[in-house]
Motif scaffolding. Structure first.
Motif, PDB file in Angstrom:
ATOM      1  N   LEU A  56      30.888 -13.366   7.034  1.00  0.00           N
ATOM      2  CA  LEU A  56      30.662 -14.469   6.096  1.00  0.00           C
ATOM      3  C   LEU A  56      29.192 -14.806   5.879  1.00  0.00           C
ATOM      4  CD1 LEU A  56      33.471 -16.956   7.193  1.00  0.00           C
ATOM      5  CD2 LEU A  56      33.518 -15.247   5.362  1.00  0.00           C
ATOM      6  N   CYS A  57      28.347 -14.464   6.834  1.00  0.00           N
ATOM      7  CA  CYS A  57      26.933 -14.865   6.779  1.00  0.00           C
ATOM      8  C   CYS A  57      26.015 -13.656   6.726  1.00  0.00           C
ATOM      9  CB  CYS A  57      26.573 -15.684   8.022  1.00  0.00           C
ATOM     10  SG  CYS A  57      27.464 -17.232   8.185  1.00  0.00           S
ATOM     11  N   ARG A  58      24.879 -13.853   6.060  1.00  0.00           N
ATOM     12  CA  ARG A  58      23.781 -12.887   6.207  1.00  0.00           C
ATOM     13  C   ARG A  58      23.142 -13.227   7.548  1.00  0.00           C
ATOM     14  NH1 ARG A  58      20.423 -13.855   0.912  1.00  0.00           N
ATOM     15  NH2 ARG A  58      21.293 -15.916   1.209  1.00  0.00           N
ATOM     16  N   THR A  59      23.130 -12.267   8.437  1.00  0.00           N
ATOM     17  CA  THR A  59      22.696 -12.521   9.810  1.00  0.00           C
ATOM     18  C   THR A  59      21.577 -11.559  10.183  1.00  0.00           C
ATOM     19  OG1 THR A  59      24.943 -13.224  10.349  1.00  0.00           O
ATOM     20  CG2 THR A  59      23.494 -12.748  12.207  1.00  0.00           C
ATOM     21  N   TRP A  60      20.530 -12.131  10.757  1.00  0.00           N
ATOM     22  CA  TRP A  60      19.386 -11.356  11.226  1.00  0.00           C
ATOM     23  C   TRP A  60      19.234 -11.526  12.723  1.00  0.00           C
ATOM     24  CZ3 TRP A  60      19.388 -14.489   6.929  1.00  0.00           C
ATOM     25  CH2 TRP A  60      19.171 -13.856   5.697  1.00  0.00           C
ATOM     26  N   VAL A  61      18.660 -10.502  13.354  1.00  0.00           N
ATOM     27  CA  VAL A  61      18.318 -10.590  14.775  1.00  0.00           C
ATOM     28  C   VAL A  61      16.824 -10.376  14.941  1.00  0.00           C
ATOM     29  CG1 VAL A  61      20.587  -9.931  15.676  1.00  0.00           C
ATOM     30  CG2 VAL A  61      18.905  -8.145  15.138  1.00  0.00           C
ATOM     31  N   ALA A  62      16.289 -11.041  15.957  1.00  0.00           N
ATOM     32  CA  ALA A  62      14.899 -10.824  16.369  1.00  0.00           C
ATOM     33  C   ALA A  62      14.943  -9.838  17.523  1.00  0.00           C
ATOM     34  CB  ALA A  62      14.264 -12.140  16.806  1.00  0.00           C
ATOM     35  N   VAL A  63      14.169  -8.770  17.409  1.00  0.00           N
ATOM     36  CA  VAL A  63      14.169  -7.713  18.414  1.00  0.00           C
ATOM     37  C   VAL A  63      12.762  -7.566  18.970  1.00  0.00           C
ATOM     38  CG1 VAL A  63      14.652  -5.274  18.857  1.00  0.00           C
ATOM     39  CG2 VAL A  63      15.996  -6.518  17.144  1.00  0.00           C
ATOM     40  N   ALA A  72      19.700 -15.509  13.538  1.00  0.00           N
ATOM     41  CA  ALA A  72      19.860 -16.549  12.521  1.00  0.00           C
ATOM     42  C   ALA A  72      20.954 -16.089  11.574  1.00  0.00           C
ATOM     43  CB  ALA A  72      18.565 -16.771  11.750  1.00  0.00           C
ATOM     44  N   ALA A  73      21.803 -17.052  11.141  1.00  0.00           N
ATOM     45  CA  ALA A  73      22.902 -16.739  10.237  1.00  0.00           C
ATOM     46  C   ALA A  73      22.870 -17.700   9.055  1.00  0.00           C
ATOM     47  CB  ALA A  73      24.237 -16.841  10.970  1.00  0.00           C
ATOM     48  N   LEU A  74      22.902 -17.143   7.850  1.00  0.00           N
ATOM     49  CA  LEU A  74      22.775 -17.898   6.616  1.00  0.00           C
ATOM     50  C   LEU A  74      24.031 -17.709   5.776  1.00  0.00           C
ATOM     51  CD1 LEU A  74      20.689 -19.489   4.806  1.00  0.00           C
ATOM     52  CD2 LEU A  74      20.087 -17.247   3.850  1.00  0.00           C
ATOM     53  N   ASP A  75      24.629 -18.828   5.343  1.00  0.00           N
ATOM     54  CA  ASP A  75      25.785 -18.809   4.456  1.00  0.00           C
ATOM     55  C   ASP A  75      25.363 -19.497   3.170  1.00  0.00           C
ATOM     56  OD1 ASP A  75      28.221 -18.794   3.220  1.00  0.00           O
ATOM     57  OD2 ASP A  75      29.240 -20.066   4.690  1.00  0.00           O
ATOM     58  N   GLY A  76      25.120 -18.710   2.128  1.00  0.00           N
ATOM     59  CA  GLY A  76      24.569 -19.266   0.890  1.00  0.00           C
ATOM     60  C   GLY A  76      23.176 -19.794   1.165  1.00  0.00           C
ATOM     61  N   ASP A  77      22.968 -21.109   0.952  1.00  0.00           N
ATOM     62  CA  ASP A  77      21.669 -21.699   1.290  1.00  0.00           C
ATOM     63  C   ASP A  77      21.791 -22.617   2.516  1.00  0.00           C
ATOM     64  OD1 ASP A  77      22.917 -23.956   0.280  1.00  0.00           O
ATOM     65  OD2 ASP A  77      21.213 -24.570  -0.946  1.00  0.00           O
ATOM     66  N   MET A  78      22.832 -22.394   3.330  1.00  0.00           N
ATOM     67  CA  MET A  78      23.045 -23.200   4.534  1.00  0.00           C
ATOM     68  C   MET A  78      22.757 -22.343   5.763  1.00  0.00           C
ATOM     69  SD  MET A  78      23.891 -26.128   5.919  1.00  0.00           S
ATOM     70  CE  MET A  78      24.612 -27.080   4.589  1.00  0.00           C
ATOM     71  N   LEU A  79      21.752 -22.750   6.538  1.00  0.00           N
ATOM     72  CA  LEU A  79      21.455 -22.083   7.794  1.00  0.00           C
ATOM     73  C   LEU A  79      22.496 -22.560   8.803  1.00  0.00           C
ATOM     74  CD1 LEU A  79      19.687 -20.281   9.565  1.00  0.00           C
ATOM     75  CD2 LEU A  79      18.202 -22.263   9.958  1.00  0.00           C
ATOM     76  N   GLU A 100      12.237 -15.471   7.740  1.00  0.00           N
ATOM     77  CA  GLU A 100      13.120 -14.489   7.101  1.00  0.00           C
ATOM     78  C   GLU A 100      14.197 -15.198   6.288  1.00  0.00           C
ATOM     79  OE1 GLU A 100      14.210 -10.675   6.014  1.00  0.00           O
ATOM     80  OE2 GLU A 100      12.451 -11.287   7.178  1.00  0.00           O
ATOM     81  N   VAL A 101      14.797 -16.227   6.857  1.00  0.00           N
ATOM     82  CA  VAL A 101      15.810 -17.007   6.142  1.00  0.00           C
ATOM     83  C   VAL A 101      15.216 -17.593   4.865  1.00  0.00           C
ATOM     84  CG1 VAL A 101      17.148 -19.169   6.269  1.00  0.00           C
ATOM     85  CG2 VAL A 101      17.237 -17.516   8.159  1.00  0.00           C
ATOM     86  N   ARG A 102      14.027 -18.172   4.957  1.00  0.00           N
ATOM     87  CA  ARG A 102      13.418 -18.800   3.779  1.00  0.00           C
ATOM     88  C   ARG A 102      13.078 -17.778   2.703  1.00  0.00           C
ATOM     89  NH1 ARG A 102       9.743 -23.733   6.145  1.00  0.00           N
ATOM     90  NH2 ARG A 102       8.654 -22.096   7.267  1.00  0.00           N
ATOM     91  N   ARG A 103      12.751 -16.546   3.100  1.00  0.00           N
ATOM     92  CA  ARG A 103      12.502 -15.493   2.100  1.00  0.00           C
ATOM     93  C   ARG A 103      13.755 -15.214   1.271  1.00  0.00           C
ATOM     94  NH1 ARG A 103       8.713 -13.577   5.686  1.00  0.00           N
ATOM     95  NH2 ARG A 103      10.083 -12.369   7.019  1.00  0.00           N
ATOM     96  N   HIS A 104      14.918 -15.440   1.860  1.00  0.00           N
ATOM     97  CA  HIS A 104      16.185 -15.149   1.190  1.00  0.00           C
ATOM     98  C   HIS A 104      16.805 -16.381   0.538  1.00  0.00           C
ATOM     99  CE1 HIS A 104      16.611 -10.964   2.518  1.00  0.00           C
ATOM    100  NE2 HIS A 104      15.866 -11.369   3.523  1.00  0.00           N
ATOM    101  N   THR A 105      16.118 -17.513   0.587  1.00  0.00           N
ATOM    102  CA  THR A 105      16.603 -18.744  -0.046  1.00  0.00           C
ATOM    103  C   THR A 105      15.451 -19.345  -0.852  1.00  0.00           C
ATOM    104  OG1 THR A 105      16.100 -19.946   2.001  1.00  0.00           O
ATOM    105  CG2 THR A 105      18.391 -19.276   1.659  1.00  0.00           C
ATOM    106  N   PRO A 106      15.110 -18.725  -1.982  1.00  0.00           N
ATOM    107  CA  PRO A 106      13.929 -19.154  -2.744  1.00  0.00           C
ATOM    108  C   PRO A 106      14.013 -20.578  -3.281  1.00  0.00           C
ATOM    109  CG  PRO A 106      15.212 -17.558  -3.994  1.00  0.00           C
ATOM    110  CD  PRO A 106      15.802 -17.593  -2.613  1.00  0.00           C
ATOM    111  N   ASP A 107      15.213 -21.130  -3.400  1.00  0.00           N
ATOM    112  CA  ASP A 107      15.345 -22.496  -3.894  1.00  0.00           C
ATOM    113  C   ASP A 107      15.450 -23.517  -2.760  1.00  0.00           C
ATOM    114  OD1 ASP A 107      15.225 -21.650  -6.529  1.00  0.00           O
ATOM    115  OD2 ASP A 107      17.398 -21.363  -6.645  1.00  0.00           O
ATOM    116  N   GLY A 108      15.401 -23.042  -1.529  1.00  0.00           N
ATOM    117  CA  GLY A 108      15.466 -23.942  -0.386  1.00  0.00           C
ATOM    118  C   GLY A 108      16.655 -23.663   0.503  1.00  0.00           C
ATOM    119  N   VAL A 109      16.631 -24.268   1.675  1.00  0.00           N
ATOM    120  CA  VAL A 109      17.680 -24.051   2.672  1.00  0.00           C
ATOM    121  C   VAL A 109      17.991 -25.378   3.367  1.00  0.00           C
ATOM    122  CG1 VAL A 109      16.030 -23.332   4.468  1.00  0.00           C
ATOM    123  CG2 VAL A 109      18.402 -22.594   4.622  1.00  0.00           C
ATOM    124  N   SER A 110      19.269 -25.568   3.684  1.00  0.00           N
ATOM    125  CA  SER A 110      19.720 -26.762   4.401  1.00  0.00           C
ATOM    126  C   SER A 110      20.315 -26.356   5.739  1.00  0.00           C
ATOM    127  CB  SER A 110      20.792 -27.506   3.595  1.00  0.00           C
ATOM    128  OG  SER A 110      20.280 -27.960   2.369  1.00  0.00           O
TER     129      SER A 110
END
Length: 160
Positions: A56-63, A72-79, A100-110
């Motif tokens: 359900l979420c775009r999910t990134w890992v820090a390695v 971090a997991a992002l669902d639409g513009d919701m972290l 990284e999350v903010r790069r993928h939410t150009p209109d903002g994130v909640s």
């Protein structure tokens, strides 16, 4: 990459699920002692990561080197989630994931954060998030007072 050149951010893969689950469980336990005791096993949380989070979420890992140290997991513009291994807090890893999350939410994130989670609130506020609302806890399964925070890039203007 981080300033130390050793931490990178990449998309999470299904093979990462068990490590993400471990980070989720240990971070919550270490940083939010006010939460009710965890009732789900590592295996149950791993299945949730595989069957829900990663689907359900775009999910990134820090390695760092070869170890996953946060996600971090992002669902639409919701972290929905940003968790780190407790031993890597305050080393810039959270900022790398948030960037990284903010790069993928150009209109903002909640996001939602427990009111008691003063460390997380300070982290997000230091990164430009502002409080949109507060809640008595009826909207989360822990039934703890929370708040909604929002970051909007300065280039986005909303007509109010």
């Amino acid at each position: 990459m981080s300033d130390d050149g050793k931490t990178r951010i990449r998309f999470a893969e299904e093979a990462d699920a068990a490590v993400i689950a471990r980070i989720h469980l240990t971070s919550r336990s270490a940083t939010m002692p006010y939460l009710p005791p965890q009732k789900r096993s590592h295996e149950q949380v791993t299945r949730w990561v595989q069957d829900v989070l990663l689907k359900l979420c775009r999910t990134w890992v820090a390695v760092r080197d070869t170890e996953i140290i946060g996600y971090a997991a992002l669902d639409g513009d919701m972290l929905e989630h940003l968790y780190l291994r407790p031993d890597v807090r305050r080393q810039g890893v959270g900022t790398l994931l948030l960037d990284e999350v903010r790069r993928h939410t150009p209109d903002g994130v909640s996001l939602h954060v427990f009111q008691q989670n003063t460390d997380a609130r300070a982290f997000y506020e230091s990164h430009g998030f502002t409080v949109l609302d507060t809640n008595d806890g009826e909207r989360n399964m822990e039934n703890l007072p929370d708040m909604t925070l929002r970051w909007t890039p300065s280039s986005v203007q909303y007509p109010y």
